[in-house]
Design an enzyme around this catalytic site. Structure first.
Site, short mmCIF file in Angstrom:
data_model
loop_
_atom_site.label_atom_id
_atom_site.label_comp_id
_atom_site.label_asym_id
_atom_site.label_seq_id
_atom_site.Cartn_x
_atom_site.Cartn_y
_atom_site.Cartn_z
N ARG A 110 6.74 -6.66 3.35
CA ARG A 110 5.69 -6.95 3.10
C ARG A 110 5.52 -6.60 1.52
NH1 ARG A 110 -0.60 -5.34 4.88
NH2 ARG A 110 0.02 -3.55 4.06
N ASP A 132 16.76 -10.91 -2.89
CA ASP A 132 17.94 -10.48 -3.23
C ASP A 132 18.27 -9.18 -2.94
OD1 ASP A 132 18.37 -13.03 -4.70
OD2 ASP A 132 17.66 -12.24 -6.65
N HIS A 163 0.82 -1.14 0.21
CA HIS A 163 0.08 -0.13 0.17
C HIS A 163 0.85 1.40 -0.01
CE1 HIS A 163 -3.75 -2.06 0.18
NE2 HIS A 163 -3.45 -2.85 1.29
#
Length: 268
Positions: A71, A85, A46
């Protein structure tokens, strides 16, 4: 050991307190870490974050004691691979509905044969190729948190929690309340009751579970319910609360300033 798992293990009866990093600002993220939060979610779902900004936020909070959780915007292996990564050690997956989706999330964080994560010899995760035996040890150092955000997913809590590699569950009260027909009523009695039942079910199976509240009062309710880790608001939310409080203290309801240099503080 994974830093988030270690944080939960060391918590005892004091649930670690976190917050959401929504500002997309490395400076604000760094300051938030120094404020004393135990953990923080760098939110790609978000907040307007691309991968390089995630790297910059991870670099910023690395100088603090706050444990970062990234997230991802969705349970998608390519996104997860790139986030790992980039140096993420704990990944939170939104809107996990069943055990199959939880297994797919875990697989995205693991190198073969345990999963499907692609191998890169040069990345921030392996300190640009300087971590010895990185590919052989990386799987056990990655943390996975899955979010239960609907009534349907909460019903399948035990099956989701039983997936090997799921370290913790997280119940999102906003989406859960919406799925129950109580949009925006995060502390509606029915929502709070379902969340309390979920906590007891998690304790019965020994799986940590967390949640988030918009203010300290609601978070105190969640802590009393028995959640193992909690978050309060976000960096932007906390800033806005402080900003609005400061403005309110210096203006009357009509918008006039309460204090001026020429006349001093006026009574109203």
């Amino acid at each position: 050991m994974n830093a988030f798992r270690q944080l939960l293990k060391a918590a005892g009866g004091h649930p670690p307190v976190g917050t959401w990093i929504m500002s997309a600002s490395p400076l604000v993220a760094e300051a938030t870490g120094h404020a004393g939060f135990d953990w923080g979610v760098i939110d790609m779902e978000h907040a307007p974050l691309d991968l390089m900004e995630v790297v910059q936020l991870l670099q910023a909070v690395a100088s603090t004691k706050m444990v970062p959780v990234v997230r991802v915007p969705w349970n998608e292996a390519v996104i997860v691979k790139r986030v790992l990564d980039a140096g993420a050690a704990t990944v939170m997956f939104p809107f996990v509905q069943d055990a199959a989706e939880a297994a797919r999330a875990v697989a995205a964080t693991r190198y073969p044969p345990e999963g499907v994560r692609g191998m890169a010899g040069m990345s921030r995760a392996n300190r640009y190729g300087t971590v010895p035996n990185y590919f052989a040890t990386a799987n056990k150092h990655v943390g996975v948190i899955v979010q239960l955000e609907t009534v349907q997913s909460v019903k399948k809590l035990e099956a989701i929690a039983a997936v090997d590699g799921v370290d913790a569950l997280f119940i999102g009260p906003a989406d859960l309340s919406a799925s129950m027909g109580h949009v925006g009523q995060l502390t509606h009695p029915a929502v709070m009751d379902l969340m309390a039942q979920a906590v007891q079910r998690c304790k019965a199976i020994g799986k940590p579970v967390g949640t988030i509240g918009g203010d300290p009062e609601s978070v105190a309710q969640y802590r009393a319910t028995g959640f193992d880790y909690v978050a309060v608001g976000s960096d932007l939310g906390l800033f806005m609360q402080g900003a609005k409080s400061a403005i309110a203290a210096l203006r009357t309801p009509g918008g006039d300033h309460v204090h001026s240099v020429s006349s001093g503080t006026r009574g109203y």
